[in-house]
Design a protein around this motif. Structure first.
Motif, PDB file in Angstrom:
ATOM      1  N   ALA A  37       0.855  -1.192   0.000  1.00 27.53           N
ATOM      2  CA  ALA A  37       0.000   0.000   0.000  1.00 27.53           C
ATOM      3  C   ALA A  37       0.884   1.234   0.000  1.00 27.53           C
ATOM      4  O   ALA A  37       2.022   1.202   0.471  1.00 27.53           O
ATOM      5  CB  ALA A  37      -0.909  -0.011   1.221  1.00 27.53           C
ATOM      6  N   SER A  39       0.460   4.131   1.646  1.00 24.83           N
ATOM      7  CA  SER A  39       0.640   4.835   2.917  1.00 24.83           C
ATOM      8  C   SER A  39       0.691   3.852   4.076  1.00 24.83           C
ATOM      9  O   SER A  39       0.194   2.727   3.982  1.00 24.83           O
ATOM     10  CB  SER A  39      -0.500   5.828   3.145  1.00 24.83           C
ATOM     11  N   GLU A  41      -0.991   4.180   6.824  1.00 22.33           N
ATOM     12  CA  GLU A  41      -2.366   3.956   7.284  1.00 22.33           C
ATOM     13  C   GLU A  41      -3.042   2.868   6.462  1.00 22.33           C
ATOM     14  O   GLU A  41      -3.758   2.032   7.014  1.00 22.33           O
ATOM     15  CB  GLU A  41      -3.166   5.255   7.268  1.00 22.33           C
ATOM     16  N   ALA A  42      -2.827   2.868   5.154  1.00 23.51           N
ATOM     17  CA  ALA A  42      -3.416   1.831   4.307  1.00 23.51           C
ATOM     18  C   ALA A  42      -2.834   0.455   4.655  1.00 23.51           C
ATOM     19  O   ALA A  42      -3.560  -0.549   4.650  1.00 23.51           O
ATOM     20  CB  ALA A  42      -3.193   2.153   2.836  1.00 23.51           C
ATOM     21  N   LYS A  43      -1.542   0.412   4.959  1.00 24.32           N
ATOM     22  CA  LYS A  43      -0.926  -0.855   5.370  1.00 24.32           C
ATOM     23  C   LYS A  43      -1.557  -1.348   6.666  1.00 24.32           C
ATOM     24  O   LYS A  43      -1.899  -2.524   6.801  1.00 24.32           O
ATOM     25  CB  LYS A  43       0.585  -0.689   5.546  1.00 24.32           C
ATOM     26  N   GLU A  45      -4.508  -0.609   7.818  1.00 20.19           N
ATOM     27  CA  GLU A  45      -5.894  -1.016   7.561  1.00 20.19           C
ATOM     28  C   GLU A  45      -5.931  -2.464   7.078  1.00 20.19           C
ATOM     29  O   GLU A  45      -6.787  -3.247   7.493  1.00 20.19           O
ATOM     30  CB  GLU A  45      -6.540  -0.098   6.526  1.00 20.19           C
TER      31      GLU A  45
END
Length: 129
Positions: A37, A39, A41-43, A45
């Motif tokens: 991912a 970012s 944060e995406a990782k 998530e």
């Protein structure tokens, strides 16, 4: 006290995070996923979804070291990742020395092997406990 149940393992990298799963009954690790991912944060998530789905009793994180056992930049980053897993999701954490795990996978160079590396790390955990 030893844990019992499902264990997720992570091979943390700056671009990708390999994930493997196993359990304390069979003591066999299996590649599960590669998180890629843009970012952090995406990782996280994606990690959160896996933790919710698998409900691990423990998360194992590979800890890279220099051959002489000395820490380097990625050692610190992996420790930080492990601390974030514990802090965000309340999971127990175990760190596993991954110095020689890549040697097992050298024959597969060029492929995305992050999930397989995580499986090697988890299998090392099972073999050591």
């Amino acid at each position: 006290m030893p844990v019992s149940g499902t264990i997720l393992a992570f091979d943390f990298g700056l671009k990708r995070i390999g994930v493997a799963v196993g359990n304390t009954v069979t003591r066999q690790a299996q590649p599960l996923a590669i998180i890629s991912a843009a970012s952090n944060e995406a990782k996280f998530e994606a990690v959160a979804k896996l933790i919710k789905e698998w409900q691990p009793a423990l998360c194992v994180v590979g800890l890279p070291m220099h051959p002489d056992g000395a820490a380097h930049e990625m050692t610190v980053r992996c420790q930080r990742f492990a601390n974030q897993l514990h802090g965000r999701y309340g999971v127990k954490i175990a760190l596993v020395d991954e110095r020689y795990s890549s040697a097992v996978l050298q024959a597969k160079q060029g492929e995305r092997i992050d999930d397989q590396a995580a499986a090697v790390i988890l299998q090392q955990y099972f073999d050591q406990t």
